[in-house]
Scaffold this active site. Structure first.
Site, PDB file in Angstrom:
ATOM      1  N   GLU A  33       0.112  -4.184  11.276  1.00  0.00           N
ATOM      2  CA  GLU A  33      -0.260  -2.780  11.101  1.00  0.00           C
ATOM      3  C   GLU A  33       0.625  -2.025  12.074  1.00  0.00           C
ATOM      4  OE1 GLU A  33      -2.113  -1.489   8.881  1.00  0.00           O
ATOM      5  OE2 GLU A  33      -3.430  -3.102   8.193  1.00  0.00           O
TER       6      GLU A  33
ATOM      7  N   HIS B 132       0.852  -1.187   0.000  1.00  0.00           N
ATOM      8  CA  HIS B 132       0.000   0.000   0.000  1.00  0.00           C
ATOM      9  C   HIS B 132       0.888   1.237   0.000  1.00  0.00           C
ATOM     10  CE1 HIS B 132      -3.573  -2.446   1.685  1.00  0.00           C
ATOM     11  NE2 HIS B 132      -3.677  -2.296   0.377  1.00  0.00           N
TER      12      HIS B 132
ATOM     13  N   HIS C  73       2.352  -3.222   7.068  1.00  0.00           N
ATOM     14  CA  HIS C  73       1.448  -2.133   6.682  1.00  0.00           C
ATOM     15  C   HIS C  73       1.424  -1.102   7.810  1.00  0.00           C
ATOM     16  CE1 HIS C  73      -1.068  -4.281   3.488  1.00  0.00           C
ATOM     17  NE2 HIS C  73      -0.233  -5.222   3.906  1.00  0.00           N
TER      18      HIS C  73
ATOM     19  N   GLU D 287       1.598   3.962   2.996  1.00  0.00           N
ATOM     20  CA  GLU D 287       2.001   3.485   4.319  1.00  0.00           C
ATOM     21  C   GLU D 287       3.522   3.468   4.404  1.00  0.00           C
ATOM     22  OE1 GLU D 287      -0.152  -0.235   4.410  1.00  0.00           O
ATOM     23  OE2 GLU D 287      -2.070   0.787   4.138  1.00  0.00           O
TER      24      GLU D 287
HETATM   25 ZN   LIG Z   1      -2.055  -1.457   4.138  1.00  0.00          ZN
END
Ligand SMILES: [Zn+2]
Length: 451
Positions: free
Chosen positions: A376, A176, A300, A179
């Site tokens: 995350e 992504h 992420h 990020e």
């Molecule tokens: Zn992500």
């Protein structure tokens, strides 16, 4: 070209004047505590130019989203009517982004790459190539595929000298685009593994020698570069002007839940599974190294969560309990450093929504990989994607503590492999030590008895 034409050209040509600014855009957090609140947040994108940083999920799960200055007044009035819980996380998002310092890397000066700054894609790639030149005997850098904008997707393969290999670890970052802390951590982890022979951390040394390492620091280089040049909040790849969410495009429960089939949505999953150059490249790369693949870790941001497969269901499947116990231990290790708190569980347990086409889920199911986790990274929304420079190093240090805890060899699954490589495994070593202790005790007894 006259000045008038030059100005008109710069103003109206999309490629030359496309940098989107978020001046006076505001990051809000809403917490839905009933169904009508949730419906309200779900309908925001129909009314406003809204950019979700964390999308609506289940009740009580915070929803973070950015609104344009022109929309704020109407939105705030509606929020009051719906009586929703609302707070302002960042009043001016552009100001927060402007604080994120981006540095240049100086070729063949490895020290000029650090974890106090962010870097453009070419700088990250040049650093990787310079690492290969510095350690030619144990670092390999290869392109695993080419993107829509003709960039290579670089992967780094590390096998340290003196390794007693038992299995493989693949580390994925930057799928992504926005990020930024993801590639920061993956490059940091790579550096830690390479520096481990000089480290006085015996745990790191041991783990670094235990595995064969594969790093893909930026799986979505086009999108990553686009966040530096055009739109800081870009998430997808750069296939056409709309892009595809690569972490919805893997062939696991493809297109079933938590995705959009509308091109311009943030979670557009593509026309079919593996429709994208980046996901095809990654899937081939994983397949090529799937033999004895023990860990697949994806990085992420944000939210401080360790997410376990599978993302498309609320059920805890396969070895969930084992991996959850490992995640708990890793979370405890992370908290010990700077008191950063992580949650762990499935996507539903942690971020509050189910989704599909996720890289780790496909890897786990397709190749029966025992340990698959999606991190995350920090924070929990204070800065969100606008994480300031001074947070990079502490985030990398504490995350490495957690990762080392996860990677500590612990299972019997790979004992056979270890046996092949080390001559005898831990089990045999224990039996040998047991015999030594018995012999010692017998000697003591004999000495004491006949003294
Ligand atoms: Zn992500």
């Amino acid at each position: 070209m006259s000045l008038f034409y030059l100005i008109s050209f710069l103003l109206f040509h999309p490629n030359y004047c496309a940098t989107k600014k978020y001046t006076n855009y505001t990051l809000y957090r809403g917490v839905p505590v009933n169904k009508s609140h949730l419906d309200f947040f779900n309908s925001l994108s129909e009314m406003f130019d809204v950019n979700f940083w964390t999308p609506p999920g289940s009740l009580y799960k915070p929803i973070d989203f950015v609104l344009a200055p022109g929309d704020k007044k109407v939105f705030l009035k509606m929020a009051e009517e719906y009586d929703v819980y609302l707070s302002t996380l960042i009043a001016d998002v552009q100001r927060a982004f402007d604080m994120q310092r981006v540095k240049s890397y100086i070729r063949r000066n490895l020290g000029s790459f650090d974890w106090n700054d962010f870097y453009r894609i070419n700088d990250i790639y040049n650093w990787l190539k310079d690492l290969k030149d510095k350690y030619p005997e144990f670092v390999k850098v290869e392109s695993i595929g080419t993107t829509y904008e003709k960039r290579p997707i670089l992967a780094v393969h590390v096998t340290l000298p003196g390794s007693k290999l038992r299995s493989k670890v693949i580390v994925e970052g930057g799928i992504h685009a926005r990020e930024w802390i993801g590639p920061c951590f993956v490059t940091y982890m790579l550096q830690q593994i390479l520096d481990s022979p000089k480290s006085n951390n015996s745990n790191l040394k041991d783990i670094a020698l235990t595995y064969e390492w594969f790093f893909v620091p930026v799986l979505n280089p086009d999108g990553y570069e686009y966040t530096h040049t055009n739109n800081r909040l870009w998430r997808k790849n750069r296939n056409n002007e709309y892009g595809v969410d690569l972490n919805r495009n893997f062939d696991h429960a493809f297109g079933t839940v938590g995705v959009s089939f509308s091109h311009y949505e943030e979670t557009y999953c593509g026309a079919k599974a593996f429709s994208e150059k980046e996901t095809i490249a990654m899937s081939n790369f994983v397949r090529n190294h799937s033999n004895h693949l023990e860990y697949y870790l994806a990085f992420h941001s944000y939210g401080q969560a360790m997410i376990l497969p599978y993302a498309n269901t609320r059920a805890h499947m396969e070895n969930f309990d084992t991996v959850a116990a490992m995640a708990k231990q890793a979370a405890d290790h992370i908290a010990l450093r700077y008191n950063t708190r992580y949650v762990y569980g499935t996507a539903y347990d942690t971020v509050g929504y189910v989704t599909s086409g996720v890289s780790g889920c496909w890897v786990k199911e397709t190749f029966s990989v025992p340990y698959v986790l999606t991190f995350e990274l920090p924070d929990r929304g204070q800065y969100g994607f606008a994480l300031p420079n001074e947070k990079i190093t502490p985030t990398c240090i504490e995350t490495m503590d957690g990762v080392l805890s996860l990677l500590k060899p612990r299972t019997k699954i790979y004992d056979k492999l270890r046996h092949e490589h080390r001559g005898f495994d831990d089990g045999q070593r224990t039996k040998f030590l047991d015999k030594l202790v018995i012999l010692f005790n017998v000697c003591l007894f004999v000495i004491a008895r006949f003294d």
